[in-house]
Design a protein around this motif. Structure first.
Motif, PDB file in Angstrom:
ATOM      1  N   UNK A  75       0.681  -1.258  -0.086  1.00 11.87           N
ATOM      2  CA  UNK A  75       0.146   0.020  -0.047  1.00 11.87           C
ATOM      3  C   UNK A  75       1.122   1.199   0.022  1.00 11.87           C
ATOM      4  N   UNK A  76       1.904   1.333   0.842  1.00 12.16           N
ATOM      5  CA  UNK A  76       2.814   2.423   0.929  1.00 12.16           C
ATOM      6  C   UNK A  76       3.653   2.601  -0.382  1.00 12.16           C
ATOM      7  N   UNK A  77       3.724   1.475  -0.973  1.00 10.66           N
ATOM      8  CA  UNK A  77       4.543   1.516  -2.570  1.00 10.66           C
ATOM      9  C   UNK A  77       3.584   2.175  -3.642  1.00 10.66           C
ATOM     10  N   UNK A  78       2.428   1.804  -3.446  1.00  9.57           N
ATOM     11  CA  UNK A  78       1.193   2.457  -4.374  1.00  9.57           C
ATOM     12  C   UNK A  78       1.266   4.040  -4.128  1.00  9.57           C
ATOM     13  N   UNK A  79       1.359   4.285  -2.728  1.00  4.13           N
ATOM     14  CA  UNK A  79       0.913   5.669  -2.231  1.00  4.13           C
ATOM     15  C   UNK A  79       2.253   6.382  -2.908  1.00  4.13           C
ATOM     16  N   UNK A  80       3.270   5.862  -2.843  1.00  5.51           N
ATOM     17  CA  UNK A  80       4.728   6.532  -3.416  1.00  5.51           C
ATOM     18  C   UNK A  80       4.715   6.606  -4.919  1.00  5.51           C
ATOM     19  N   UNK A  81       4.236   5.380  -5.480  1.00  3.60           N
ATOM     20  CA  UNK A  81       4.199   5.484  -7.063  1.00  3.60           C
ATOM     21  C   UNK A  81       2.814   5.141  -7.615  1.00  3.60           C
ATOM     22  N   UNK A  82       1.792   6.178  -7.546  1.00  2.00           N
ATOM     23  CA  UNK A  82       0.463   5.843  -7.959  1.00  2.00           C
ATOM     24  C   UNK A  82       0.446   5.785  -9.289  1.00  2.00           C
ATOM     25  N   UNK A  83      -0.522   5.077 -10.008  1.00  5.89           N
ATOM     26  CA  UNK A  83      -1.605   4.328  -9.043  1.00  5.89           C
ATOM     27  C   UNK A  83      -1.300   2.853  -8.762  1.00  5.89           C
ATOM     28  N   UNK A  93     -11.915  -3.870   3.364  1.00 10.54           N
ATOM     29  CA  UNK A  93     -12.527  -3.881   4.585  1.00 10.54           C
ATOM     30  C   UNK A  93     -11.439  -3.662   5.834  1.00 10.54           C
ATOM     31  N   UNK A  94     -10.054  -3.779   5.490  1.00  6.21           N
ATOM     32  CA  UNK A  94      -9.181  -3.512   6.611  1.00  6.21           C
ATOM     33  C   UNK A  94      -8.434  -2.589   6.408  1.00  6.21           C
ATOM     34  N   UNK A  95      -8.662  -1.634   5.513  1.00  4.31           N
ATOM     35  CA  UNK A  95      -7.999  -0.210   5.371  1.00  4.31           C
ATOM     36  C   UNK A  95      -8.006  -0.082   3.787  1.00  4.31           C
ATOM     37  N   UNK A  96      -7.089   0.892   3.397  1.00  3.96           N
ATOM     38  CA  UNK A  96      -6.875   1.334   1.920  1.00  3.96           C
ATOM     39  C   UNK A  96      -6.953   0.047   0.735  1.00  3.96           C
ATOM     40  N   UNK A  97      -7.787   0.225  -0.058  1.00  3.45           N
ATOM     41  CA  UNK A  97      -7.716  -0.855  -1.026  1.00  3.45           C
ATOM     42  C   UNK A  97      -6.583  -0.984  -1.832  1.00  3.45           C
ATOM     43  N   UNK A  98      -5.972  -2.076  -2.077  1.00  6.52           N
ATOM     44  CA  UNK A  98      -4.511  -2.332  -2.916  1.00  6.52           C
ATOM     45  C   UNK A  98      -5.174  -2.867  -4.215  1.00  6.52           C
ATOM     46  N   UNK A  99      -4.407  -2.006  -5.264  1.00 11.78           N
ATOM     47  CA  UNK A  99      -4.750  -2.309  -6.558  1.00 11.78           C
ATOM     48  C   UNK A  99      -3.645  -3.472  -7.035  1.00 11.78           C
ATOM     49  N   UNK A 100      -4.227  -4.416  -7.902  1.00 10.79           N
ATOM     50  CA  UNK A 100      -3.344  -5.448  -8.330  1.00 10.79           C
ATOM     51  C   UNK A 100      -3.659  -5.813  -9.744  1.00 10.79           C
ATOM     52  N   UNK A 134     -22.916 -16.872  -7.715  1.00 11.50           N
ATOM     53  CA  UNK A 134     -23.500 -15.789  -7.290  1.00 11.50           C
ATOM     54  C   UNK A 134     -22.927 -14.778  -6.487  1.00 11.50           C
ATOM     55  N   UNK A 135     -22.577 -13.807  -7.557  1.00 11.75           N
ATOM     56  CA  UNK A 135     -21.587 -12.849  -6.965  1.00 11.75           C
ATOM     57  C   UNK A 135     -21.736 -11.567  -7.782  1.00 11.75           C
ATOM     58  N   UNK A 136     -21.535 -10.462  -7.220  1.00 11.65           N
ATOM     59  CA  UNK A 136     -21.714  -9.162  -7.819  1.00 11.65           C
ATOM     60  C   UNK A 136     -20.259  -8.732  -8.844  1.00 11.65           C
ATOM     61  N   UNK A 137     -20.140  -9.059  -9.791  1.00 11.53           N
ATOM     62  CA  UNK A 137     -18.777  -8.832 -10.633  1.00 11.53           C
ATOM     63  C   UNK A 137     -18.667  -7.394 -10.629  1.00 11.53           C
ATOM     64  N   UNK A 138     -17.470  -7.007  -9.784  1.00 12.59           N
ATOM     65  CA  UNK A 138     -17.004  -5.745  -9.751  1.00 12.59           C
ATOM     66  C   UNK A 138     -15.486  -5.529  -9.771  1.00 12.59           C
ATOM     67  N   UNK A 139     -15.007  -4.586  -9.008  1.00 11.93           N
ATOM     68  CA  UNK A 139     -13.444  -4.387  -9.152  1.00 11.93           C
ATOM     69  C   UNK A 139     -12.828  -5.655  -8.024  1.00 11.93           C
TER      70      UNK A 139
END
Ligand SMILES: [Zn+2]
Length: 423
Positions: free
Chosen positions: A66-74, A95-102, A134-139
């Motif tokens: 998460x820190x790495x994504x903040x330093x090198x967005x996005x 749910x436990x903090x900032x979302x991480x993009x993968x 049975x799943x809402x296909x989102x990000x």
């Protein structure tokens, strides 16, 4: 079953070392995050002769990513290839903090799908099945990879996004779905809605249910409740956005195996980092062996698991985790000196057919956690629940009956713990 699943431990280790070396050769020259982590200041990368040498490599944790994504967005710097090589973006639920993009390349995404075919095969799902998701296909990655895996298996694959529970139940009936994939909480919710609509899912065509997203399908009382409601066999699966689909349940339905063809697993004491012995509980630390576009090396999952050794009634030699993922290390409550996991409470509450839903209220009494339970059930049932909780946990936990349909229901990860400790 793949040959590797029943191979000797030496063969499995040799396979893992070969994959890891080949992967590192691809990652290190181009992936800035791991280059700086594994060869700081241009120092030589530690030699890896055997799996034991893995302990010379540093851990990776979510905070760092998460820190790495903040330093090198996005997207951060944990990318091995140019951005144009990536075809999928997912992010953690947050749910436990900032979302991480993968990000995944086509190769990594194919690898995810292949990992899911192991889950389906172990649950006896074949190309003749009709798989309903049975799943809402989102990000959130959720069951996207399950969808790809079912396609790869050759099964007819039905995405159940953008529907409410009634529409999903009708669709299951309409297409004659034989396999249901969703969270364990949502399988129970669907069965509840079915009952309200006068449908009985025990008569449906569904014969297998596969679950992930939260502990449940490996908690005996929860699994039995799902199996009873659906007249089906229920299988657990463990995976995470940052890591991949790493665990699958076999015919023994006793927790999950780690897919050691695609992952290296370590179980370590969260504080001393000493490896757990057979039978001990520790934090699962994983290295994936096929997601080179966005790798995770010695990733601290935060999941607590029990080391179950390498022998299983199904014949596989892959590491067993009895009880599956027992819970998150940070979910543990200490009540009057007793370690309590929400999954242990589920194992008691789900034994009572009269309990439609429940909630765990956590408060603080001085330095100590205190818990109380609200359960949607007739008031006369609560003394028996209290008694069973006392037998299971050696704790007296107050249980209050509340009216039907007053507690929240969940489509994705259930949040049954309400923290009123005020910190
Ligand atoms: Zn097994």
């Amino acid at each position: 079953m793949h040959d590797l699943e029943t191979a000797s431990r030496e063969t499995i280790a040799a396979h893992q070392m070969g994959r890891l070396r080949a992967g590192l050769a691809r990652i290190l020259p181009h992936n800035r995050f791991y280059h700086e982590k594994l060869s700081p200041d241009g120092r030589a990368f530690p030699a890896l002769e055997s799996l034991a040498d893995l302990s010379h490599l540093p851990f990776t944790n979510k905070r760092e990513l998460i820190a790495d994504q903040a330093a090198h967005p996005p997207y951060g710097s944990n990318l091995t290839y140019p951005l144009s090589d990536y075809v999928r973006l997912h992010q953690t639920s947050g749910t436990t903090g900032h979302p991480l993009k993968i990000l995944d390349t086509q190769e990594s995404w194919d690898w995810w799908a292949e990992c899911w075919t192991s889950i389906y095969r172990a649950a006896g799902v074949t190309r003749d099945d009709i798989v309903f998701l049975a799943f809402g296909f989102g990000p959130f990655i959720g069951f996207w990879s399950a969808y790809e895996g079912a396609k790869r298996l050759g099964a007819l694959t039905v995405p159940g996004g953008g529907m409410d529970s009634v529409q999903r139940l009708r669709a299951i009936e309409d297409v004659g779905a034989t396999a249901l994939v969703c969270t364990p909480s949502y399988a129970l919710r669907l069965a509840e809605v079915a009952q309200e609509c006068g449908m009985d899912m025990r008569d449906s065509t569904v014969r297998v249910t596969i679950h992930a997203g939260e502990p449940g399908a490996s908690i005996p009382a929860t699994r039995e409740r799902i199996e009873r409601a659906w007249g089906a066999q229920t299988y657990d699966h463990a995976g995470m956005t940052e890591m991949g689909a790493f665990g699958f349940a076999c015919s023994q339905q006793n927790g999950v195996h780690v897919n050691e063809g695609e992952f290296i697993a370590e179980i370590l004491d969260p504080h001393s980092q000493r490896p757990a012995a057979d039978g001990e509980v520790g934090e699962l630390v994983l290295t994936n062996l096929g997601r080179w576009g966005c790798p995770a090396i010695r990733y601290r999952t935060g999941d607590l698991v029990r080391h179950g050794g390498y022998r299983c009634g199904c014949g596989r030699a892959f590491l067993s985790l009895p009880g599956g993922v027992l819970g998150r290390a940070d979910d543990m409550l200490i009540v009057r000196g007793v370690n309590v996991y929400p999954s242990a409470l589920a194992d008691v509450l789900h034994r009572f057919p009269d309990v439609a839903e429940y909630r765990i209220i956590v408060t603080k009494d001085g330095a100590m956690d205190e818990i109380a339970i609200e359960a949607e059930c007739p008031p006369e049932v609560t003394p028996r629940i209290q008694q069973e909780l006392h037998v299971a946990l050696n704790l007296r936990i107050p249980v209050e009956a509340v009216a039907k349909d007053t507690l929240p229901r969940f489509e994705l990860k259930a949040r049954r713990v309400e923290d009123r400790r005020g910190h």
